[in-house]
Design an enzyme around this catalytic site. Structure first.
Site, PDB file in Angstrom:
ATOM      1  N   GLY A  74      36.844  43.014  39.133  1.00 60.22           N
ATOM      2  CA  GLY A  74      38.247  42.614  39.134  1.00 60.22           C
ATOM      3  C   GLY A  74      39.190  43.800  39.156  1.00 60.22           C
ATOM      4  O   GLY A  74      39.053  44.700  38.349  1.00 60.22           O
ATOM      5  N   SER A  75      40.145  43.827  40.070  1.00 58.05           N
ATOM      6  CA  SER A  75      40.941  45.033  40.212  1.00 58.05           C
ATOM      7  C   SER A  75      42.074  44.829  41.210  1.00 58.05           C
ATOM      8  O   SER A  75      42.357  43.716  41.639  1.00 58.05           O
ATOM      9  CB  SER A  75      40.035  46.179  40.674  1.00 58.05           C
ATOM     10  OG  SER A  75      39.143  45.719  41.668  1.00 58.05           O
ATOM     11  N   ARG A  76      42.678  45.947  41.604  1.00 59.85           N
ATOM     12  CA  ARG A  76      43.828  45.900  42.503  1.00 59.85           C
ATOM     13  C   ARG A  76      43.907  47.214  43.274  1.00 59.85           C
ATOM     14  O   ARG A  76      43.496  48.266  42.785  1.00 59.85           O
ATOM     15  CB  ARG A  76      45.084  45.685  41.656  1.00 59.85           C
ATOM     16  CG  ARG A  76      46.405  45.907  42.334  1.00 59.85           C
ATOM     17  CD  ARG A  76      47.515  45.497  41.389  1.00 59.85           C
ATOM     18  NE  ARG A  76      48.754  46.202  41.642  1.00 59.85           N
ATOM     19  CZ  ARG A  76      49.895  45.948  41.022  1.00 59.85           C
ATOM     20  NH1 ARG A  76      49.942  45.012  40.104  1.00 59.85           N
ATOM     21  NH2 ARG A  76      50.979  46.632  41.311  1.00 59.85           N
TER      22      ARG A  76
END
Length: 227
Positions: free
Chosen positions: A187-189
């Site tokens: 999960g990240s950006r």
């Protein structure tokens, strides 16, 4: 479909651990067969989720020096003009792509060029869509002088679940559009900062694919594909 190199060790030891626990349960907890079966089912689901997270699907990569290509799979959650203070110290257009745990988490070079700046920043683990995650969370910052001319900054940003950022580039490296520059686990950006006059090709809420979706057309002397 292949398994990404960043996941092979994790998957191997997870599989060994799950097998060991399940074998132990079936051996010492024979009276509770239903519980053992439920736990075995949960173990299979957990392993399959990890397997899909670390998948590395084949991609027909789109390359063109005038175009900015999506660096990651996910959803465009931010498009705004902001002051970028780490490198440019001026106003830039920011495009942010949120990568959920079910997305492919490979990060790719959005352009070809020379890495002029690289920094790793330890930090917090705010949820990836939090406005301050771009400057407060653990992250890497990469600035590439593109073959087309403009400088482009992009960041890998850890989220609440992402606890490790991996990168494969350093200052002075020559990078090719579409090739992997890193991986973010769980999960990240990814944020991209481009000149204000850059013509965007995506909208807020749009889903993108790393190495394939055109994010923007860079301003260069020669006309590009979308001119």
């Amino acid at each position: 479909m292949k398994i990404h190199k960043e996941g092979r060790r994790i998957l191997f030891f997870t599989l060994l651990a799950l097998l060991a626990v399940n074998l132990l349960l079936f051996r010492v907890n024979e009276r509770h067969l239903l519980f053992n079966q439920i736990f075995a089912g949960i173990s299979v689901i957990v392993f399959l989720l990890l397997l899909q997270f670390f998948r590395s699907p084949f991609r027909n990569l789109l390359t063109h020096e005038d175009l900015l290509i999506a660096p990651a799979d996910g959803k465009v959650v931010v498009i705004e003009d902001v002051h970028e203070g780490e490198y440019f110290d001026d106003m830039r257009k920011q495009i942010s792509i949120f990568m959920s745990p079910i997305n492919v988490h490979i990060t790719r070079n959005p352009i070809s060029g020379i890495v002029r700046y690289f920094r790793y920043h330890p930090g917090n683990y705010l949820v990836a869509w939090h406005p301050k995650s771009s400057t407060k969370n653990e992250r890497t910052t990469v600035v590439v002088e593109s073959d087309a001319g403009p400088f482009v900054l992009f960041r890998q940003i850890a989220g609440a679940m992402a606890r490790r950022i991996v990168w494969y580039v350093n200052e002075g490296d020559e990078v090719n559009q579409g090739e992997e520059f890193g991986f973010i686990k769980f999960g990240s950006r990814v944020d991209i900062f481009v000149p204000l006059d850059t013509e965007l090709k995506v909208g807020l809420g749009e889903k993108v694919k790393g190495g394939q979706t055109v994010i923007a057309q860079l301003k260069v002397a020669q006309p590009g594909l979308f001119s």
